[in-house]
Scaffold this motif. Sequence first.
Motif, PDB file in Angstrom:
ATOM      1  N   ASP A 108     -76.492 -28.296  60.055  1.00 16.08           N
ATOM      2  CA  ASP A 108     -75.367 -27.726  60.795  1.00 16.08           C
ATOM      3  C   ASP A 108     -74.051 -27.843  60.025  1.00 16.08           C
ATOM      4  O   ASP A 108     -72.975 -27.773  60.605  1.00 16.08           O
ATOM      5  CB  ASP A 108     -75.230 -28.370  62.174  1.00 16.08           C
ATOM      6  N   MET A 109     -74.154 -27.966  58.681  1.00 20.49           N
ATOM      7  CA  MET A 109     -72.965 -28.012  57.846  1.00 20.49           C
ATOM      8  C   MET A 109     -73.089 -26.955  56.749  1.00 20.49           C
ATOM      9  O   MET A 109     -72.945 -27.238  55.556  1.00 20.49           O
ATOM     10  CB  MET A 109     -72.776 -29.411  57.250  1.00 20.49           C
ATOM     11  N   THR A 110     -73.376 -25.726  57.156  1.00 15.30           N
ATOM     12  CA  THR A 110     -73.510 -24.631  56.202  1.00 15.30           C
ATOM     13  C   THR A 110     -72.189 -24.318  55.506  1.00 15.30           C
ATOM     14  O   THR A 110     -72.176 -23.668  54.464  1.00 15.30           O
ATOM     15  CB  THR A 110     -74.025 -23.368  56.907  1.00 15.30           C
ATOM     16  N   ASP A 111     -71.091 -24.789  56.080  1.00 13.31           N
ATOM     17  CA  ASP A 111     -69.768 -24.556  55.494  1.00 13.31           C
ATOM     18  C   ASP A 111     -69.296 -25.731  54.653  1.00 13.31           C
ATOM     19  O   ASP A 111     -68.100 -25.895  54.404  1.00 13.31           O
ATOM     20  CB  ASP A 111     -68.745 -24.273  56.597  1.00 13.31           C
ATOM     21  N   VAL A 112     -70.211 -26.538  54.159  1.00 14.48           N
ATOM     22  CA  VAL A 112     -69.862 -27.768  53.437  1.00 14.48           C
ATOM     23  C   VAL A 112     -68.919 -27.499  52.266  1.00 14.48           C
ATOM     24  O   VAL A 112     -68.001 -28.288  52.004  1.00 14.48           O
ATOM     25  CB  VAL A 112     -71.134 -28.512  52.966  1.00 14.48           C
ATOM     26  N   ASP A 113     -69.104 -26.387  51.568  1.00 19.25           N
ATOM     27  CA  ASP A 113     -68.286 -26.126  50.385  1.00 19.25           C
ATOM     28  C   ASP A 113     -66.879 -25.655  50.732  1.00 19.25           C
ATOM     29  O   ASP A 113     -66.033 -25.513  49.846  1.00 19.25           O
ATOM     30  CB  ASP A 113     -68.977 -25.096  49.493  1.00 19.25           C
ATOM     31  N   GLN A 114     -66.624 -25.429  52.004  1.00 24.36           N
ATOM     32  CA  GLN A 114     -65.282 -25.064  52.440  1.00 24.36           C
ATOM     33  C   GLN A 114     -64.433 -26.300  52.761  1.00 24.36           C
ATOM     34  O   GLN A 114     -63.243 -26.177  53.068  1.00 24.36           O
ATOM     35  CB  GLN A 114     -65.350 -24.143  53.653  1.00 24.36           C
ATOM     36  N   PHE A 115     -65.042 -27.482  52.694  1.00 26.50           N
ATOM     37  CA  PHE A 115     -64.290 -28.730  52.873  1.00 26.50           C
ATOM     38  C   PHE A 115     -63.570 -29.010  51.549  1.00 26.50           C
ATOM     39  O   PHE A 115     -64.168 -29.479  50.588  1.00 26.50           O
ATOM     40  CB  PHE A 115     -65.227 -29.877  53.248  1.00 26.50           C
ATOM     41  N   ALA A 116     -62.298 -28.699  51.526  1.00 27.88           N
ATOM     42  CA  ALA A 116     -61.505 -28.722  50.296  1.00 27.88           C
ATOM     43  C   ALA A 116     -60.566 -29.922  50.284  1.00 27.88           C
ATOM     44  O   ALA A 116     -60.337 -30.568  51.315  1.00 27.88           O
ATOM     45  CB  ALA A 116     -60.706 -27.422  50.194  1.00 27.88           C
ATOM     46  N   PRO A 117     -59.987 -30.239  49.101  1.00 25.00           N
ATOM     47  CA  PRO A 117     -59.024 -31.340  49.038  1.00 25.00           C
ATOM     48  C   PRO A 117     -57.877 -31.138  50.020  1.00 25.00           C
ATOM     49  O   PRO A 117     -57.305 -30.058  50.114  1.00 25.00           O
ATOM     50  CB  PRO A 117     -58.530 -31.267  47.587  1.00 25.00           C
ATOM     51  N   SER A 118     -57.561 -32.192  50.758  1.00 24.37           N
ATOM     52  CA  SER A 118     -56.501 -32.144  51.762  1.00 24.37           C
ATOM     53  C   SER A 118     -55.568 -33.333  51.547  1.00 24.37           C
ATOM     54  O   SER A 118     -55.993 -34.484  51.674  1.00 24.37           O
ATOM     55  CB  SER A 118     -57.091 -32.179  53.175  1.00 24.37           C
ATOM     56  N   GLY A 119     -54.327 -33.057  51.204  1.00 26.09           N
ATOM     57  CA  GLY A 119     -53.387 -34.124  50.933  1.00 26.09           C
ATOM     58  C   GLY A 119     -53.716 -34.893  49.676  1.00 26.09           C
ATOM     59  O   GLY A 119     -53.266 -36.023  49.492  1.00 26.09           O
ATOM     60  N   VAL A 120     -54.507 -34.279  48.807  1.00 27.11           N
ATOM     61  CA  VAL A 120     -54.961 -34.922  47.567  1.00 27.11           C
ATOM     62  C   VAL A 120     -54.620 -33.997  46.412  1.00 27.11           C
ATOM     63  O   VAL A 120     -54.932 -32.806  46.444  1.00 27.11           O
ATOM     64  CB  VAL A 120     -56.483 -35.170  47.603  1.00 27.11           C
ATOM     65  N   GLU A 121     -53.991 -34.542  45.378  1.00 23.07           N
ATOM     66  CA  GLU A 121     -53.646 -33.756  44.196  1.00 23.07           C
ATOM     67  C   GLU A 121     -54.660 -34.018  43.099  1.00 23.07           C
ATOM     68  O   GLU A 121     -54.879 -35.167  42.695  1.00 23.07           O
ATOM     69  CB  GLU A 121     -52.237 -34.113  43.721  1.00 23.07           C
ATOM     70  N   LEU A 122     -55.295 -32.937  42.610  1.00 28.09           N
ATOM     71  CA  LEU A 122     -56.312 -33.063  41.568  1.00 28.09           C
ATOM     72  C   LEU A 122     -55.771 -32.578  40.230  1.00 28.09           C
ATOM     73  O   LEU A 122     -54.948 -31.659  40.179  1.00 28.09           O
ATOM     74  CB  LEU A 122     -57.547 -32.228  41.917  1.00 28.09           C
ATOM     75  N   PRO A 123     -56.249 -33.166  39.124  1.00 26.39           N
ATOM     76  CA  PRO A 123     -55.926 -32.610  37.810  1.00 26.39           C
ATOM     77  C   PRO A 123     -56.445 -31.172  37.727  1.00 26.39           C
ATOM     78  O   PRO A 123     -57.473 -30.834  38.323  1.00 26.39           O
ATOM     79  CB  PRO A 123     -56.682 -33.531  36.842  1.00 26.39           C
ATOM     80  N   GLY A 124     -55.770 -30.332  37.010  1.00 27.49           N
ATOM     81  CA  GLY A 124     -56.172 -28.939  36.896  1.00 27.49           C
ATOM     82  C   GLY A 124     -57.146 -28.689  35.775  1.00 27.49           C
ATOM     83  O   GLY A 124     -57.085 -27.639  35.114  1.00 27.49           O
ATOM     84  N   THR A 125     -58.052 -29.617  35.537  1.00 30.69           N
ATOM     85  CA  THR A 125     -59.027 -29.516  34.457  1.00 30.69           C
ATOM     86  C   THR A 125     -60.436 -29.573  35.033  1.00 30.69           C
ATOM     87  O   THR A 125     -60.651 -30.156  36.107  1.00 30.69           O
ATOM     88  CB  THR A 125     -58.843 -30.670  33.463  1.00 30.69           C
TER      89      THR A 125
ATOM     90  N   SER B 205     -66.142 -35.116  56.291  1.00 30.29           N
ATOM     91  CA  SER B 205     -67.406 -35.306  55.574  1.00 30.29           C
ATOM     92  C   SER B 205     -67.715 -36.782  55.352  1.00 30.29           C
ATOM     93  O   SER B 205     -66.827 -37.622  55.291  1.00 30.29           O
ATOM     94  CB  SER B 205     -67.349 -34.584  54.225  1.00 30.29           C
ATOM     95  N   ALA B 206     -68.997 -37.062  55.226  1.00 29.94           N
ATOM     96  CA  ALA B 206     -69.468 -38.431  55.012  1.00 29.94           C
ATOM     97  C   ALA B 206     -70.820 -38.386  54.313  1.00 29.94           C
ATOM     98  O   ALA B 206     -71.509 -37.360  54.316  1.00 29.94           O
ATOM     99  CB  ALA B 206     -69.576 -39.181  56.333  1.00 29.94           C
ATOM    100  N   ILE B 207     -71.189 -39.504  53.713  1.00 32.60           N
ATOM    101  CA  ILE B 207     -72.495 -39.629  53.057  1.00 32.60           C
ATOM    102  C   ILE B 207     -73.167 -40.888  53.580  1.00 32.60           C
ATOM    103  O   ILE B 207     -72.585 -41.975  53.540  1.00 32.60           O
ATOM    104  CB  ILE B 207     -72.348 -39.717  51.530  1.00 32.60           C
ATOM    105  N   TRP B 208     -74.377 -40.728  54.084  1.00 35.33           N
ATOM    106  CA  TRP B 208     -75.112 -41.895  54.564  1.00 35.33           C
ATOM    107  C   TRP B 208     -76.602 -41.710  54.331  1.00 35.33           C
ATOM    108  O   TRP B 208     -77.001 -40.839  53.558  1.00 35.33           O
ATOM    109  CB  TRP B 208     -74.778 -42.213  56.020  1.00 35.33           C
ATOM    110  N   ILE B 209     -77.423 -42.530  54.938  1.00 31.76           N
ATOM    111  CA  ILE B 209     -78.872 -42.532  54.712  1.00 31.76           C
ATOM    112  C   ILE B 209     -79.565 -41.998  55.951  1.00 31.76           C
ATOM    113  O   ILE B 209     -79.340 -42.479  57.058  1.00 31.76           O
ATOM    114  CB  ILE B 209     -79.371 -43.953  54.389  1.00 31.76           C
TER     115      ILE B 209
END
Length: 219
Positions: free
Chosen positions: A83-100, A175-179
Amino acid sequence: MPDTPPTVTAPPLPPLTAQAERLIELGVHELVRIPADELRAFAEGAGQESGDALLAVHPDRLPASALAPLLRRDDKPGFVVVDMTDVDQFAPSGVELPGTPLYLVTAPDRGDHMANWSPDEALPALTEDGRTPLLLTEGIHWLLQQPAVLDRNHCFMTIGSRLRKANGELDARTSAIWISNGTGRDGRERRGAPKVGWCWWGNRHTWLGFASAAGRTAL
């Protein structure tokens, strides 16, 4: 604020050169279309000054849906909940990433001390401590290098990744990662497998901490 559980120390990261070889072994360089030698050169160029650093691929170049199946635990591959078919739409929020395409995540931590906190409680505390929440893709990269970081009753949310809806508001999921316990739609065959899923932003879970880092940098 809920009681603070004891902190369990995660294993140290391998050298960046070893991390690069691990990604090459998994075929990550082919997925992101970066020559293996370029990946090796990036890791070697970081030298010894990188310290406790994680080698990561920018999420715009390699999304979570492509990374999750590379995870392994007890020889079982990782997966994204159905039920998370939109997983790749979870984008950085309030986080600055290097542009590389490649960058380093410094001093990742599982956030065990925040288990049983809600994301709404954890985010300002991380900010106050000068920490930045991990992205989902960064959490997966961490587990590709150190599978033992994902431990039963010591799993984590990656609240640096959020889904923004069409109206501009943030989705109530994080999002989260568990077992997997192999129940419900996961299927019994996935019991014990690494699982990428979601939790409600306002909920607390005794077995989920909040993964964070000291920062991000590019060479």
